[in-house]
Design a protein around this motif. Structure first.
Motif, PDB file in Angstrom:
ATOM      1  N   VAL A 221       0.854  -1.186   0.000  1.00  0.00           N
ATOM      2  CA  VAL A 221       0.000   0.000   0.000  1.00  0.00           C
ATOM      3  C   VAL A 221       0.892   1.239   0.000  1.00  0.00           C
ATOM      4  N   THR A 222       0.525   2.239  -0.790  1.00  0.00           N
ATOM      5  CA  THR A 222       1.217   3.530  -0.782  1.00  0.00           C
ATOM      6  C   THR A 222       0.183   4.639  -0.676  1.00  0.00           C
ATOM      7  N   TYR A 223       0.580   5.719  -0.056  1.00  0.00           N
ATOM      8  CA  TYR A 223      -0.318   6.874   0.077  1.00  0.00           C
ATOM      9  C   TYR A 223       0.490   8.152  -0.092  1.00  0.00           C
ATOM     10  N   SER A 224       0.005   9.010  -0.990  1.00  0.00           N
ATOM     11  CA  SER A 224       0.596  10.336  -1.190  1.00  0.00           C
ATOM     12  C   SER A 224      -0.435  11.377  -0.776  1.00  0.00           C
ATOM     13  N   LEU A 268      -3.910   7.014  -3.408  1.00  0.00           N
ATOM     14  CA  LEU A 268      -3.839   5.779  -2.632  1.00  0.00           C
ATOM     15  C   LEU A 268      -3.742   4.605  -3.596  1.00  0.00           C
ATOM     16  N   ALA A 269      -2.752   3.745  -3.385  1.00  0.00           N
ATOM     17  CA  ALA A 269      -2.586   2.554  -4.216  1.00  0.00           C
ATOM     18  C   ALA A 269      -2.422   1.340  -3.309  1.00  0.00           C
ATOM     19  N   PHE A 270      -3.094   0.252  -3.665  1.00  0.00           N
ATOM     20  CA  PHE A 270      -2.959  -0.972  -2.878  1.00  0.00           C
ATOM     21  C   PHE A 270      -3.080  -2.173  -3.806  1.00  0.00           C
ATOM     22  N   PHE A 281       5.527 -14.869 -10.792  1.00  0.00           N
ATOM     23  CA  PHE A 281       4.751 -14.033  -9.884  1.00  0.00           C
ATOM     24  C   PHE A 281       3.622 -13.381 -10.660  1.00  0.00           C
ATOM     25  N   VAL A 282       2.456 -13.241 -10.023  1.00  0.00           N
ATOM     26  CA  VAL A 282       1.326 -12.545 -10.630  1.00  0.00           C
ATOM     27  C   VAL A 282       0.638 -11.712  -9.545  1.00  0.00           C
ATOM     28  N   GLY A 283       0.198 -10.522  -9.906  1.00  0.00           N
ATOM     29  CA  GLY A 283      -0.419  -9.635  -8.915  1.00  0.00           C
ATOM     30  C   GLY A 283      -1.346  -8.629  -9.558  1.00  0.00           C
ATOM     31  N   ALA A 284      -2.063  -7.895  -8.715  1.00  0.00           N
ATOM     32  CA  ALA A 284      -2.998  -6.865  -9.178  1.00  0.00           C
ATOM     33  C   ALA A 284      -2.895  -5.662  -8.250  1.00  0.00           C
ATOM     34  N   GLU A 285      -3.207  -4.480  -8.788  1.00  0.00           N
ATOM     35  CA  GLU A 285      -3.101  -3.245  -8.011  1.00  0.00           C
ATOM     36  C   GLU A 285      -4.186  -2.263  -8.449  1.00  0.00           C
ATOM     37  N   PHE A 312      -6.469   0.465 -12.770  1.00  0.00           N
ATOM     38  CA  PHE A 312      -6.428  -0.950 -12.415  1.00  0.00           C
ATOM     39  C   PHE A 312      -5.324  -1.614 -13.226  1.00  0.00           C
ATOM     40  N   SER A 313      -4.433  -2.304 -12.527  1.00  0.00           N
ATOM     41  CA  SER A 313      -3.304  -2.967 -13.185  1.00  0.00           C
ATOM     42  C   SER A 313      -3.245  -4.425 -12.774  1.00  0.00           C
ATOM     43  N   ILE A 314      -2.902  -5.269 -13.727  1.00  0.00           N
ATOM     44  CA  ILE A 314      -2.646  -6.676 -13.443  1.00  0.00           C
ATOM     45  C   ILE A 314      -1.428  -7.096 -14.254  1.00  0.00           C
ATOM     46  N   GLY A 315      -0.536  -7.856 -13.649  1.00  0.00           N
ATOM     47  CA  GLY A 315       0.674  -8.234 -14.369  1.00  0.00           C
ATOM     48  C   GLY A 315       1.506  -9.229 -13.603  1.00  0.00           C
ATOM     49  N   GLY A 316       2.612  -9.609 -14.199  1.00  0.00           N
ATOM     50  CA  GLY A 316       3.498 -10.562 -13.545  1.00  0.00           C
ATOM     51  C   GLY A 316       4.694 -10.887 -14.406  1.00  0.00           C
ATOM     52  N   TYR A 317       5.464 -11.890 -13.963  1.00  0.00           N
ATOM     53  CA  TYR A 317       6.659 -12.293 -14.707  1.00  0.00           C
ATOM     54  C   TYR A 317       6.858 -13.794 -14.602  1.00  0.00           C
ATOM     55  N   PHE A 318       7.747 -14.307 -15.462  1.00  0.00           N
ATOM     56  CA  PHE A 318       8.092 -15.733 -15.477  1.00  0.00           C
ATOM     57  C   PHE A 318       9.569 -15.877 -15.798  1.00  0.00           C
ATOM     58  N   ILE A 319      10.286 -16.656 -14.991  1.00  0.00           N
ATOM     59  CA  ILE A 319      11.702 -16.965 -15.221  1.00  0.00           C
ATOM     60  C   ILE A 319      11.823 -18.484 -15.325  1.00  0.00           C
ATOM     61  N   PRO A 320      12.145 -19.031 -16.487  1.00  0.00           N
ATOM     62  CA  PRO A 320      12.202 -20.500 -16.628  1.00  0.00           C
ATOM     63  C   PRO A 320      13.169 -21.167 -15.648  1.00  0.00           C
ATOM     64  N   ASP A 321      14.401 -20.650 -15.550  1.00  0.00           N
ATOM     65  CA  ASP A 321      15.396 -21.234 -14.641  1.00  0.00           C
ATOM     66  C   ASP A 321      16.439 -20.151 -14.348  1.00  0.00           C
ATOM     67  N   TYR A 322      16.285 -19.444 -13.214  1.00  0.00           N
ATOM     68  CA  TYR A 322      17.078 -18.243 -12.949  1.00  0.00           C
ATOM     69  C   TYR A 322      18.575 -18.516 -12.803  1.00  0.00           C
ATOM     70  N   ASP A 323      18.981 -19.760 -12.433  1.00  0.00           N
ATOM     71  CA  ASP A 323      20.415 -20.055 -12.273  1.00  0.00           C
ATOM     72  C   ASP A 323      20.909 -21.081 -13.282  1.00  0.00           C
ATOM     73  N   SER A 324      20.274 -21.108 -14.462  1.00  0.00           N
ATOM     74  CA  SER A 324      20.680 -22.060 -15.493  1.00  0.00           C
ATOM     75  C   SER A 324      22.092 -21.753 -16.005  1.00  0.00           C
TER      76      SER A 324
END
Length: 413
Positions: A221-224, A268-270, A281-285, A312-324
């Motif tokens: 959460v952020t508040y300005s 205000l963002a949460f 990871f996947v998330g929404a804000e 309204f935002s929704i997003g995320g990321y994917f890493i197949p193998d971070y230490d390959s």
């Protein structure tokens, strides 16, 4: 080496950020211009999602995330914008290339600090209006400038799950708008308005991160609070002579206009999300902004009002193998997101809305933990109804994130 790069790029950014035109939108005429995205390429590639703490990536949207950094981090980003402008009877294309941010952050135990410089808003447009009548008036409108901000923030890890942060910003800039009126007569008229802007604002944030079985859960959460902005305004009216686009001043007068006390809207963002941080990871804000209290720099601007903004935002990321060790592309971070925004600007009776989809890549640089981030955004703002303008845009954005360990005491000389 990283310190020399930081100094060189900081000097370059300080000069370029003041001179650049970061917008080509007619909607930047209103208020203090187009609001710029105030995060990194990594966040922007995930639909603007700003909830994630990270050990090597800065999150400029929530100062509490500075507490999660494990290495000194330097980041600089820029973008290239291509926009198609369309009304019910005409269309045109524009392009802009801008520097978006420069920031440095470093950890000191449970406490992390960050500072930097970025554009806050941008003004940049050129519009020509030609009369249908032979002796009718022709008008030309243009504007440039915007608001920048320099910020200093800190984040502290209260417990193993909670982090708290705050940043303070000084906002400054200059906006110049010009309108030309010409007819089939000897002289034309020019009105030029200039506003010098300055003021302070702050942003506070809280991050909660924990494990739920084998998954990572994060909420943010952020508040300005509402900020104040002083606008020192000037207006000049001139009689012009000249052809071929030249402006030869015959006579010019200073017109007294009142200075303005503008309010930067509270925000205000949460949001929340879950995943496995080294894999996906996947998330929404949700972001709510009290834009209805905002006003224009001049009181004689009509046909425009403001309402509370929502995003309204929704997003995320994917890493197949971070230490390959066998595949570079398995260590790449793949990002994507969606965004919907009611901007808070109302022209006539029409609310201006903005839709966008994003994607991006985080590319490891050599064998280090630094990375090159690239992203793409495609979206639409406005409408051709009610005599308004629809903007269809494509943005390409790039950033460099350099990470190193500073302040380490040598064991051997």
């Amino acid at each position: 080496m990283i310190k020399k790069i930081i100094v060189s790029l900081s000097l370059l950014f300080s000069l370029a950020s003041v001179a650049q035109e970061g917008s080509a939108s007619p909607y930047s005429f209103y208020g203090i211009g187009d609001a710029r995205f105030k995060g990194t390429t990594e966040n922007r590639s995930m639909g603007g999602l700003g909830i994630l703490p990270d050990s090597i990536h800065m999150n400029l949207q929530n100062p509490a995330t500075f507490a999660s950094l494990k290495l000194t981090s330097f980041t600089v980003g820029g973008s290239h914008n291509m926009t198609n402008l369309r009304t019910s009877s005409a269309k045109g294309d524009t392009q802009r290339t801008t520097i978006d941010y420069l920031a440095v952050a470093f950890p000191t135990g449970k406490l992390g600090f960050g500072f930097g410089l970025m554009p806050y808003t941008s003004v940049g447009y050129k519009i020509n209006s030609f009369s249908d009548q032979e002796d009718g008036p022709n008008r030309a409108y243009s504007g440039k400038g915007g608001l920048n901000k320099v910020f200093l923030g800190a984040g502290y890890q209260l417990t193993s799950k909670f982090s708290l942060g705050v940043d303070f910003s000084y906002n400054f800039g200059n906006i110049e708008t010009k309108s030309l009126l010409s007819q089939n007569v000897q002289y034309g008229t020019r009105e030029m308005n200039t506003s010098d802007l300055s003021g302070f604002s702050m942003n506070a944030g809280l991050v909660f991160a924990t494990k739920i079985k084998k998954y990572d859960f994060v909420s943010s959460v952020t508040y300005s609070p509402q900020g104040n902005l002083k606008s020192e305004n000037e207006r000049k009216i001139a009689t012009l002579a000249g052809t071929g686009g030249s402006e030869i001043v015959v006579e010019e007068k200073d017109i007294v206009v009142a200075d303005s006390d503008l309010k930067l809207p509270s925000k205000l963002a949460f949001g929340a999300g879950f995943g496995k941080k080294t894999n996906w990871f996947v998330g929404a804000e949700v972001t709510l902004q009290e834009s209805s209290k905002f006003g224009n720099r001049y009181n004689d601007i009509t046909n425009v009002s403001y309402e509370d903004a929502k995003k309204f935002s929704i997003g995320g990321y994917f890493i197949p193998d971070y230490d390959s060790f066998t595949s570079y592309w398995k260590r790449v971070t793949y990002r994507a997101g969606l965004r919907y925004e009611n901007t808070g600007l109302v022209v006539g009776d029409t609310s201006i809305k903005d839709y966008g989809m994003t994607m991006g890549l985080g590319l490891p640089v050599g064998g280090s933990i630094s990375n090159l981030n690239v992203g793409f955004e495609y979206g639409r703002r406005g409408t051709t109804h009610a005599g308004l303008i629809k903007e269809t845009y494509a943005n390409i954005f790039v950033s460099l994130s350099l990470n190193d360990r500073w302040f380490v005491k040598r064991k051997y000389e």
